[in-house]
Enzyme design. Structure first.
Site, PDB file in Angstrom:
ATOM      1  N   CYS A   1      -0.401   4.217   2.270  1.00 19.22           N
ATOM      2  CA  CYS A   1      -0.472   4.167   3.722  1.00 19.22           C
ATOM      3  C   CYS A   1      -0.259   2.747   4.216  1.00 19.22           C
ATOM      4  CB  CYS A   1      -1.803   4.734   4.218  1.00 19.22           C
ATOM      5  SG  CYS A   1      -1.845   4.924   6.007  1.00 19.22           S
ATOM      6  N   SER A   2      -1.332   2.035   4.485  1.00 18.92           N
ATOM      7  CA  SER A   2      -1.186   0.746   5.184  1.00 18.92           C
ATOM      8  C   SER A   2      -2.358  -0.181   4.921  1.00 18.92           C
ATOM      9  CB  SER A   2      -1.081   1.011   6.677  1.00 18.92           C
ATOM     10  OG  SER A   2      -2.223   1.722   7.106  1.00 18.92           O
ATOM     11  N   CYS A   3      -3.098   0.040   3.833  1.00 20.41           N
ATOM     12  CA  CYS A   3      -4.281  -0.789   3.601  1.00 20.41           C
ATOM     13  C   CYS A   3      -3.872  -2.249   3.439  1.00 20.41           C
ATOM     14  CB  CYS A   3      -5.048  -0.286   2.383  1.00 20.41           C
ATOM     15  SG  CYS A   3      -5.818   1.295   2.770  1.00 20.41           S
TER      16      CYS A   3
ATOM     17  N   CYS B   1       0.884  -1.165   0.000  1.00 21.01           N
ATOM     18  CA  CYS B   1       0.000   0.000   0.000  1.00 21.01           C
ATOM     19  C   CYS B   1       0.915   1.206   0.000  1.00 21.01           C
ATOM     20  CB  CYS B   1      -0.922   0.023   1.216  1.00 21.01           C
ATOM     21  SG  CYS B   1      -1.960   1.507   1.259  1.00 21.01           S
TER      22      CYS B   1
END
Lengths: 221, 103
Positions: A123-125, A120
């Site tokens: 971000c951090s999906c 991702c």
């Protein structure tokens, strides 16, 4: 609030055991502001302590062992595998897993010709509904920056050296679209039960930075 | 030029640090608060993202993951008038006083 000192070790799983949650020392300003917002929101009745506790428990409810069950099922049941690839949400629901309502999940299949790896960049999906929260490295700048331009070198750091004959596909997640890798079933596993197969499926193999373990428990490169 | 959050392809020689830190209580609480607010339909993932992506570049890069969440949480809650900055300031002082007297 039932406690004002945050010594709520009971809600932290055994894998997180560590001596003394430090409250009053070395808290950053940001940490203090989070704790202040937590207390204010509960005092004002905007949220209840129970709702926060539920959310906190939900966060710890899933682990990579859950994703591994889905993968192992797909390895032994071709019809389930097809349903998983066609409509992951419905397929994992059959196994008792509910995905967050606002994020679609696609399962991408590794074969002898194609290898997928998930990142991702924004971000951090991550498919947390099946794997739990992402590891720190998944959220790191180095992983987010490098994976889309040099995936083979990233995988090499994780111990996976892919043949140049294998095409690498990097899939970039978003808040609306998450990915889970369906790794290739390791050779020599014909005699294993679904449960034994699940033990070979590591978190990292479902992100795609490694392959699953061999029946002997060694990483396959 | 992409925003500071939009990091795909930025050149770096940095190796990937594969160690995991132990989550602290405030990080759990920050995450859980967003979950509880989502449940109450007071905040959604896109708002969380917007709040994170609005953090000035230098601060974004200097912050830890949940520090960014915390900052976004404050941005969104103050924007909506659910909490005010002053209230949070006051509560921080109150908590500091409480920790001081307990230690």
């Amino acid at each position: 609030m039932s406690e004002d000192h945050g010594h709520d070790h009971a809600e932290i799983g055994p894998e997180d055991e560590h001596p003394g949650l430090q409250w009053d020392v070395s808290l950053s300003e940001r940490a203090k502001r989070s704790l202040a917002m937590h207390e204010l929101l509960i005092e004002k009745g905007v949220v209840t302590n129970e709702e926060v506790e539920t959310a906190s428990n939900n966060l710890r409810r899933r682990t990579p062992a859950d994703g591994a069950k889905v993968v192992a099922k797909a390895w032994v049941d071709p019809e389930f595998k097809q349903r998983l690839l066609d409509d992951a949400r419905a397929a994992v629901y059959e196994l008792g897993y509910s995905l967050a309502h606002d994020a679609e999940l696609s399962v991408v299949e590794n074969t002898e010709d194609v290898h997928h790896v998930v990142v991702c960049t924004l971000c951090s999906c991550y498919p947390s509904s099946l794997l739990g929260p992402p590891p720190d490295w998944y959220k790191s700048f180095a992983y987010r920056q490098r994976t889309v331009i040099e995936p083979r070198s990233v995988m090499r750091e994780f111990g996976l050296e892919l043949s140049q004959d294998i095409q690498v596909r990097v899939v970039d997640s978003s808040a609306d679209q998450r990915y889970l890798v369906l790794p290739e079933r390791p050779a020599g596993t014909d005699g294993l039960t679904e449960e034994q197969l699940a033990d070979l499926v590591t978190r990292d193999s479902m992100i795609g930075v490694t392959n699953p373990l061999s029946p002997e428990g060694a990483p396959i490169s | 030029m992409p925003g500071v959050h939009d990091r795909g392809g930025w050149p770096t020689d940095e190796m990937i640090d594969r160690s995991d830190h132990i989550w602290t209580d405030w990080e759990y609480k920050t995450h859980a608060l967003v979950g509880a607010l989502r449940f109450r339909e007071l905040m959604n993932t896109d708002e969380l993202r917007r709040g994170i992506e609005a953090i000035p570049s230098e601060d974004y890069e200097a912050s830890s993951y949940y520090e960014r969440w915390s900052r976004s949480l404050e941005t969104i809650l103050t924007e909506k008038g659910v909490l005010s900055t002053e209230e949070i300031d006051t509560k921080v002082k109150e908590l500091e006083g409480r920790w001081e007297s307990d230690s």
